[in-house]
Design a protein around this motif. Structure first.
Motif, short mmCIF file in Angstrom:
data_model
loop_
_atom_site.label_atom_id
_atom_site.label_comp_id
_atom_site.label_asym_id
_atom_site.label_seq_id
_atom_site.Cartn_x
_atom_site.Cartn_y
_atom_site.Cartn_z
N SER A 42 0.81 -1.23 0.00
CA SER A 42 0.00 0.00 0.00
C SER A 42 0.84 1.28 0.00
O SER A 42 0.42 2.32 0.52
CB SER A 42 -0.96 0.01 1.20
OG SER A 42 -1.83 -1.09 1.15
N THR A 43 2.03 1.20 -0.58
CA THR A 43 2.87 2.38 -0.75
C THR A 43 3.32 2.44 -2.20
O THR A 43 4.03 1.55 -2.68
CB THR A 43 4.11 2.34 0.17
OG1 THR A 43 3.69 2.25 1.53
CG2 THR A 43 4.95 3.60 -0.02
N TYR A 44 2.90 3.48 -2.91
CA TYR A 44 3.19 3.60 -4.33
C TYR A 44 3.88 4.93 -4.60
O TYR A 44 3.67 5.92 -3.89
CB TYR A 44 1.91 3.49 -5.16
CG TYR A 44 1.35 2.09 -5.19
CD1 TYR A 44 1.58 1.25 -6.27
CD2 TYR A 44 0.60 1.59 -4.12
CE1 TYR A 44 1.08 -0.04 -6.30
CE2 TYR A 44 0.09 0.29 -4.15
CZ TYR A 44 0.33 -0.52 -5.24
OH TYR A 44 -0.15 -1.80 -5.26
N VAL A 45 4.69 4.95 -5.66
CA VAL A 45 5.50 6.13 -5.96
C VAL A 45 5.41 6.49 -7.43
O VAL A 45 5.28 5.62 -8.30
CB VAL A 45 6.97 5.91 -5.55
CG1 VAL A 45 7.59 4.75 -6.32
CG2 VAL A 45 7.80 7.17 -5.75
N LEU A 46 5.45 7.80 -7.69
CA LEU A 46 5.53 8.35 -9.04
C LEU A 46 6.51 9.52 -9.03
O LEU A 46 6.72 10.15 -7.99
CB LEU A 46 4.17 8.87 -9.50
CG LEU A 46 3.14 7.86 -10.04
CD1 LEU A 46 1.80 8.54 -10.27
CD2 LEU A 46 3.64 7.22 -11.32
N PRO A 47 7.12 9.84 -10.18
CA PRO A 47 7.94 11.06 -10.25
C PRO A 47 7.08 12.28 -9.93
O PRO A 47 5.89 12.30 -10.23
CB PRO A 47 8.42 11.07 -11.70
CG PRO A 47 8.28 9.66 -12.17
CD PRO A 47 7.10 9.10 -11.46
N ASP A 48 7.69 13.27 -9.32
CA ASP A 48 6.96 14.47 -8.91
C ASP A 48 6.72 15.37 -10.12
O ASP A 48 7.55 16.20 -10.47
CB ASP A 48 7.75 15.22 -7.83
CG ASP A 48 6.95 16.38 -7.25
OD1 ASP A 48 5.79 16.55 -7.63
OD2 ASP A 48 7.51 17.12 -6.41
N GLU A 49 5.57 15.17 -10.73
CA GLU A 49 5.13 15.99 -11.86
C GLU A 49 3.71 16.45 -11.55
O GLU A 49 2.94 15.73 -10.88
CB GLU A 49 5.14 15.18 -13.16
CG GLU A 49 6.51 14.70 -13.59
CD GLU A 49 7.28 15.76 -14.36
OE1 GLU A 49 6.63 16.55 -15.09
OE2 GLU A 49 8.51 15.82 -14.23
N PRO A 50 3.30 17.63 -12.03
CA PRO A 50 1.96 18.15 -11.72
C PRO A 50 0.84 17.17 -12.04
O PRO A 50 -0.09 16.99 -11.25
CB PRO A 50 1.87 19.41 -12.58
CG PRO A 50 3.28 19.87 -12.71
CD PRO A 50 4.10 18.62 -12.78
N VAL A 51 0.91 16.50 -13.19
CA VAL A 51 -0.16 15.58 -13.57
C VAL A 51 -0.22 14.39 -12.62
O VAL A 51 -1.30 13.90 -12.28
CB VAL A 51 0.02 15.10 -15.03
CG1 VAL A 51 1.30 14.29 -15.20
CG2 VAL A 51 -1.19 14.30 -15.49
#
Length: 314
Positions: A42-51
């Motif tokens: 239950s821990t997910y990551v994405l690059p920090d982008e506005p979208v």
């Protein structure tokens, strides 16, 4: 996203009651569609982008509305996990997804070459595979090498598809292509840079070149060396060769240069010309160093100016 690594990452942490199994599946599907990778339960990551922030924020609200808990966190670094390691995790996840279409695409190409696949069936299957490829490509934030390999395969498939269609009649006239904007994908390699150089030198001196993964913001631009582009591979020819043929360029030095770029791009040693492989590797190296696409193009033009001059002397 941009070629440079993000300065921070977005983490979505959430918890849903065990009885909410349908909500769990729904959340998992959304995260998969976003291209997020799982670090822990239950821990997910994405690059920090506005979208990405907007998507995580919306999903976090849905989780809370469903009776769960969620938190959206922005972090600049993760202890014990450098940027390169996290980027590698994203690329590995995308490579696994690309692999799902690599085999059927290879078999489709083989069937087309052996004339075992009907033209209509070939086109329909290619469209399905292309659609799935685009879905993965849109979340391939760090442009994994497997995606680039598949893109070449698709260009090969599209050239086979074009062979089944009526031949294009008539030679194109350079005067009809003046002052245009030309678009190709980011991180240009030998065929992308070579084609842009040819366009600038022999077709459209005032050409403007832009780089994007999709044409959404550049609908009026002419695309080259992209999937479903106006100018790309044709049969066993690279895009540089295709442009030479379409625009009737007959300068002998350009024909020699076309052989060099063909062998560097397709790697089939058709003309036994090794001069271009060093330039291609240099272009890829500049991309890994983080140079902008525009700077890679500028430097690539200088390399091709020199190679063209040498071909003239030969």
């Amino acid at each position: 996203m941009s070629q440079a690594y993000p300065v921070s990452w977005l983490f979505l942490l959430f918890n849903l009651p065990a009885k909410h199994s349908r909500d769990r599946v729904k959340v998992w599907r959304r995260l998969k569609k976003f291209g997020a990778i799982q670090l822990k339960t239950s821990t997910y990551v994405l690059p920090d982008e506005p979208v990405h922030y907007e998507r995580f924020q919306s999903l976090a609200k849905e989780i809370v509305d469903s009776g769960g808990e969620s938190a959206l966190v922005r972090v600049k670094e993760i202890e014990g996990m450098p940027y390169a390691a996290l980027v590698a995790m994203f690329n590995e996840a995308r490579a696994c997804e690309y692999e799902e279409i690599a085999e059927p695409l290879t078999l489709l190409i083989r069937g087309a070459r052996d004339r075992k696949t009907a033209p209509e069936a070939f086109t329909n299957q290619l469209q399905k595979l292309r659609k799935r490829f685009q879905e993965i490509y849109d979340i391939d934030f760090f442009e994994s090498s497997r995606g680039e390999e598949l893109e070449r395969l698709f260009r090969t498939a599209e050239s086979l598809e074009s062979n089944r269609e009526p031949e294009r009649k008539g030679q194109l006239q350079a005067e009809d292509y003046q002052g245009k904007t030309w678009i190709t994908r980011p991180r240009p390699e030998i065929d992308h840079v070579g084609s842009a150089w040819l366009i600038h030198k022999f077709i459209d001196p005032e050409a403007k070149f832009v780089f994007a993964r999709r044409r959404a913001k550049h609908q009026s631009a002419l695309s080259y060396v992209m999937i479903e582009s106006e100018f790309s591979h044709d049969s066993d020819c690279c895009t540089f060769e295709t442009l030479i043929e379409l625009f009737g360029i007959r300068e002998r030095a350009m024909l020699r240069l076309a052989e060099i770029i063909h062998d560097a791009d397709l790697g089939d040693d058709k003309f036994h010309r090794a001069e271009g492989s060093g330039i291609d590797q240099t272009l890829k190296g500049w991309a890994k160093q983080g140079l902008s696409d525009e700077e890679i193009l500028r430097r690539g033009f200088q390399c091709l100016d020199g190679l063209h001059a040498q071909c003239k002397r030969a």
